[in-house]
Enzyme design. Sequence first.
Site: not given
Ligand code: DGL
Length: 215
Positions: A70, A176
């Site tokens: 993340c 993301c």
């Molecule tokens: N998948 C996550 C990232 O890489 C977070 C996305 C979210 O929860 O807004 O930032």
Amino acid sequence: MKVGVFDSGIGGLSVAKAIKKALPELEISFKNDPDHVPYGSRQPDAIFRFIEPIFQSFIDEGCQVIVVACNTVTTTLISRLRERFEVPLVAVEPMVKPAAKLTKTGVIAVCATPTTLASARYAELKRDYAADVTVIEPDCSDWTRMIEAGEVDQAHIAERINSALEQNADVIVLGCTHYHWIEAEIKTLAGNRATVMQPESALIRQLQRVLAPLS
Ligand code: DGL
């Protein structure tokens, strides 16, 4: 060897799948936070409170490494998490450095959450590696929600990506992990005008380096 993989939601699943394919001998424990996804507009202190017990549960179940799949968590909390937890943390963050190296037009686009784009770590990446490059940050603030809900608005994605291409971006960074699920669509939109980058291969190489002395 057991490895934990964490994300707010299904973004991390694509990363867990890539790890499993490359390193099938690993036992992978994937956890997310369905009660609080998306993290992308939340404050770091709130995110820390959500993930602290989840990371502790990885350790309690014997994970020797935790993959932070993340970007939002890495760019806001990785130092704090490394102080709090002793196991190695292998993390993703927006690939500003390789994108800045690759661009020929001097323009890159970074697709990431608002919290990532507002983070001090992201500012540092741009200052250290992209000072001579124009960095476009398309508004992707609704993308995680759309992807979680399985309601991807193709026209909206196309509008954002086409606008970056019109501004001459020749590298598009998926900053993301949720956006890995729409990588194929973004690659189709980019055609031969831009390279689309995401960190799974680099993350797997880093994970192998971290695992080597533990096995
Ligand atoms: N998948 C996550 C990232 O890489 C977070 C996305 C979210 O929860 O807004 O930032």
